[in-house]
Design a protein around this motif. Sequence first.
Motif, PDB file in Angstrom:
ATOM      1  N   MET A   1      73.827  72.584  10.121  1.00  0.00           N
ATOM      2  CA  MET A   1      73.719  72.395  11.564  1.00  0.00           C
ATOM      3  C   MET A   1      74.022  73.705  12.307  1.00  0.00           C
ATOM      4  N   ASN A   2      75.104  74.362  11.938  1.00  0.00           N
ATOM      5  CA  ASN A   2      75.500  75.600  12.589  1.00  0.00           C
ATOM      6  C   ASN A   2      74.433  76.685  12.406  1.00  0.00           C
ATOM      7  N   GLU A   3      73.859  76.733  11.211  1.00  0.00           N
ATOM      8  CA  GLU A   3      72.814  77.713  10.905  1.00  0.00           C
ATOM      9  C   GLU A   3      71.575  77.470  11.780  1.00  0.00           C
ATOM     10  N   GLU A   4      71.247  76.204  11.962  1.00  0.00           N
ATOM     11  CA  GLU A   4      70.096  75.831  12.785  1.00  0.00           C
ATOM     12  C   GLU A   4      70.312  76.255  14.242  1.00  0.00           C
ATOM     13  N   TYR A   5      71.532  76.065  14.729  1.00  0.00           N
ATOM     14  CA  TYR A   5      71.883  76.453  16.096  1.00  0.00           C
ATOM     15  C   TYR A   5      71.722  77.962  16.281  1.00  0.00           C
ATOM     16  N   LYS A   6      72.231  78.722  15.312  1.00  0.00           N
ATOM     17  CA  LYS A   6      72.134  80.185  15.384  1.00  0.00           C
ATOM     18  C   LYS A   6      70.680  80.634  15.401  1.00  0.00           C
ATOM     19  N   GLU A   7      69.860  79.991  14.588  1.00  0.00           N
ATOM     20  CA  GLU A   7      68.446  80.350  14.519  1.00  0.00           C
ATOM     21  C   GLU A   7      67.742  80.055  15.846  1.00  0.00           C
ATOM     22  N   LYS A   8      68.037  78.906  16.441  1.00  0.00           N
ATOM     23  CA  LYS A   8      67.447  78.547  17.738  1.00  0.00           C
ATOM     24  C   LYS A   8      67.857  79.551  18.805  1.00  0.00           C
ATOM     25  N   LYS A   9      69.141  79.891  18.810  1.00  0.00           N
ATOM     26  CA  LYS A   9      69.665  80.832  19.800  1.00  0.00           C
ATOM     27  C   LYS A   9      69.016  82.209  19.621  1.00  0.00           C
ATOM     28  N   SER A  10      68.866  82.624  18.380  1.00  0.00           N
ATOM     29  CA  SER A  10      68.234  83.903  18.077  1.00  0.00           C
ATOM     30  C   SER A  10      66.778  83.919  18.550  1.00  0.00           C
TER      31      SER A  10
END
Length: 82
Positions: A1-10
């Motif tokens: 979940m955290n990885e997905e959030y970082k990718e979206k933000k990036s």
Amino acid sequence: MNEEYKEKKSKLLQAKEEYRKLLEESKITSRSTFKDFSERHSRDLRFKQVPKKKDQELFFSQFINALKKRDKENRMRLRKMR
């Protein structure tokens, strides 16, 4: 979940950067409107990268505000030189 959030933000940050480049290249002035800008550039991939119209308008208004501030500072500088 955290990885997905970082990718979206990036992705959003990258899209915002591309959108900013489009704003700079489009030769808009502090008097330009979002409506005119979007009509002219809606087919541009960089415009489409920012999916939410709300975000497109927000980035546009931030850019316009920066232009207005720069114009005002330039006028003040010119006044001081006289």
